[in-house]
Design an enzyme around this catalytic site. Sequence first.
Site, mmCIF file in Angstrom:
data_model
loop_
_atom_site.group_PDB
_atom_site.id
_atom_site.type_symbol
_atom_site.label_atom_id
_atom_site.label_comp_id
_atom_site.label_asym_id
_atom_site.label_seq_id
_atom_site.Cartn_x
_atom_site.Cartn_y
_atom_site.Cartn_z
ATOM 1 N N LYS A 294 1.146 4.225 -2.819
ATOM 2 C CA LYS A 294 0.830 5.620 -2.509
ATOM 3 C C LYS A 294 2.044 6.533 -2.727
ATOM 4 O O LYS A 294 1.894 7.692 -3.129
ATOM 5 C CB LYS A 294 0.310 5.729 -1.071
ATOM 6 C CG LYS A 294 -1.060 5.054 -0.872
ATOM 7 C CD LYS A 294 -2.129 5.703 -1.745
ATOM 8 C CE LYS A 294 -3.528 5.187 -1.466
ATOM 9 N NZ LYS A 294 -4.540 5.812 -2.323
ATOM 10 N N TYR B 223 0.853 -1.204 0.000
ATOM 11 C CA TYR B 223 0.000 0.000 0.000
ATOM 12 C C TYR B 223 0.889 1.255 0.000
ATOM 13 O O TYR B 223 0.668 2.188 -0.784
ATOM 14 C CB TYR B 223 -0.900 -0.027 1.239
ATOM 15 C CG TYR B 223 -1.848 1.139 1.372
ATOM 16 C CD1 TYR B 223 -2.983 1.240 0.574
ATOM 17 C CD2 TYR B 223 -1.620 2.142 2.321
ATOM 18 C CE1 TYR B 223 -3.867 2.312 0.712
ATOM 19 C CE2 TYR B 223 -2.497 3.215 2.468
ATOM 20 C CZ TYR B 223 -3.614 3.293 1.658
ATOM 21 O OH TYR B 223 -4.488 4.354 1.795
HETATM 22 P P1 NDP Z 1 -13.507 3.460 1.092
HETATM 23 O O1 NDP Z 1 -13.077 2.022 1.153
HETATM 24 O O2 NDP Z 1 -14.532 3.962 2.036
HETATM 25 O O3 NDP Z 1 -14.022 3.792 -0.396
HETATM 26 C C1 NDP Z 1 -13.262 3.426 -1.517
HETATM 27 C C2 NDP Z 1 -14.119 3.581 -2.754
HETATM 28 O O4 NDP Z 1 -13.317 3.217 -3.903
HETATM 29 C C3 NDP Z 1 -15.318 2.623 -2.750
HETATM 30 O O5 NDP Z 1 -16.437 3.277 -3.307
HETATM 31 C C4 NDP Z 1 -14.835 1.473 -3.607
HETATM 32 O O6 NDP Z 1 -15.852 0.731 -4.217
HETATM 33 C C5 NDP Z 1 -14.027 2.222 -4.658
HETATM 34 N N1 NDP Z 1 -13.085 1.352 -5.351
HETATM 35 C C6 NDP Z 1 -12.176 0.523 -4.796
HETATM 36 N N2 NDP Z 1 -11.518 -0.148 -5.751
HETATM 37 C C7 NDP Z 1 -12.010 0.276 -6.938
HETATM 38 C C8 NDP Z 1 -11.741 -0.069 -8.280
HETATM 39 N N3 NDP Z 1 -10.833 -0.994 -8.602
HETATM 40 N N4 NDP Z 1 -12.414 0.566 -9.263
HETATM 41 C C9 NDP Z 1 -13.362 1.501 -8.953
HETATM 42 N N5 NDP Z 1 -13.683 1.838 -7.698
HETATM 43 C C10 NDP Z 1 -13.016 1.229 -6.693
HETATM 44 O O7 NDP Z 1 -12.153 4.271 1.188
HETATM 45 P P2 NDP Z 1 -11.819 5.788 1.592
HETATM 46 O O8 NDP Z 1 -12.898 6.685 1.157
HETATM 47 O O9 NDP Z 1 -11.354 5.784 2.991
HETATM 48 O O10 NDP Z 1 -10.522 5.988 0.696
HETATM 49 C C11 NDP Z 1 -10.488 6.789 -0.479
HETATM 50 C C12 NDP Z 1 -9.030 7.041 -0.819
HETATM 51 O O11 NDP Z 1 -8.394 7.674 0.280
HETATM 52 C C13 NDP Z 1 -8.236 5.756 -1.083
HETATM 53 O O12 NDP Z 1 -7.359 5.969 -2.173
HETATM 54 C C14 NDP Z 1 -7.466 5.553 0.202
HETATM 55 O O13 NDP Z 1 -6.267 4.828 -0.005
HETATM 56 C C15 NDP Z 1 -7.197 6.981 0.606
HETATM 57 N N6 NDP Z 1 -6.902 7.176 2.021
HETATM 58 C C16 NDP Z 1 -7.829 6.861 3.000
HETATM 59 C C17 NDP Z 1 -7.503 7.061 4.340
HETATM 60 C C18 NDP Z 1 -8.445 6.728 5.446
HETATM 61 O O14 NDP Z 1 -8.025 6.829 6.627
HETATM 62 N N7 NDP Z 1 -9.682 6.381 5.206
HETATM 63 C C19 NDP Z 1 -6.191 7.579 4.715
HETATM 64 C C20 NDP Z 1 -5.313 7.881 3.626
HETATM 65 C C21 NDP Z 1 -5.674 7.680 2.330
HETATM 66 P P3 NDP Z 1 -16.663 -0.441 -3.429
HETATM 67 O O15 NDP Z 1 -17.786 0.277 -2.744
HETATM 68 O O16 NDP Z 1 -17.108 -1.361 -4.511
HETATM 69 O O17 NDP Z 1 -15.709 -1.078 -2.477
#
Ligand code: NDP
Length: 250
Positions: free
Chosen positions: A162, A158
């Site tokens: 990133k 991961y």
């Molecule tokens: P969530 O898991 O809540 O949401 C992720 C979203 O991305 C979901 O809607 C998911 O779909 C979608 N998704 C995942 N894989 C794919 C794919 N292959 N194609 C299309 N859509 C996809 O995550 P967050 O909102 O927390 O995270 C959003 C971003 O922020 C990410 O990049 C994460 O790494 C980053 N981030 C988050 C942190 C945190 O503490 N939450 C901290 C630092 C960074 P589905 O509903 O089908 O799973």
Amino acid sequence: MVAGKVALVTGARRGIGLATARLLAAAGARVVLLNRAGDGDGSSLDELAGDLAASHATECLAVTADVADPSQLSDGYRAILKRFGRLDILVNNAGILGDARLGMIPDAMIRQVIDTNLIAVIANIQAASRLMRRSGGGAIVSVTSIVGLRGNPGQVVYAASKAGIVGATLSAAKELAADGIRVNAVAPGFIETDMIGHLGPEVTAERLDGIPLGRAGSAEEVAEAIVFLASERARYITGQVLGVDGGMVL
Ligand code: NDP
């Protein structure tokens, strides 16, 4: 300062992506909500897009595509071009975790995390910048993580994905500036979304301990930073990685 712009948000069904899509629509942008096909729980992407469009008197388009699948992604861009004929803003938000200690990381996990978190981001930057160039510029914001800047045990893959986003952002910012395309990233810390829902109370308490502002962030707080960087307010900002972490990296 995003009114009327066409904005694509990947991973828009939940969490930070959905909060960003909401904020963009509320500010008058026309929003493309892109997400992989869901597993049946939660709202459908079509419903979300319909609700957003109706509540903010704007246009929204739902695109079901897995960002890690090149043919689904290019079908998605075709749908955007057909509906709007342009793209002004790209928010590279879709991402997954793949936590495992070194020596225990399956090959398939390495590939899935790198494909989704990094290769798809580069593919999106390529596809979006082609469209943006045609209409004289645009703004790209990718979601990295403090883990990509600081590392974390159990998150080698991961973190690598990133950190790769940071390098891609800096290079694309230099390359695309002449085309009027700004490229930035946000680096969230510990944000209350489903992504951190699996962490036990001990790990959660340990993470909270490391946050000078004393609490987790919300998806909306990250979305505010993303929308700022995507907007004309940030017109002289490119090649930056903005921490949204309550001081976690200090
Ligand atoms: P969530 O898991 O809540 O949401 C992720 C979203 O991305 C979901 O809607 C998911 O779909 C979608 N998704 C995942 N894989 C794919 C794919 N292959 N194609 C299309 N859509 C996809 O995550 P967050 O909102 O927390 O995270 C959003 C971003 O922020 C990410 O990049 C994460 O790494 C980053 N981030 C988050 C942190 C945190 O503490 N939450 C901290 C630092 C960074 P589905 O509903 O089908 O799973």
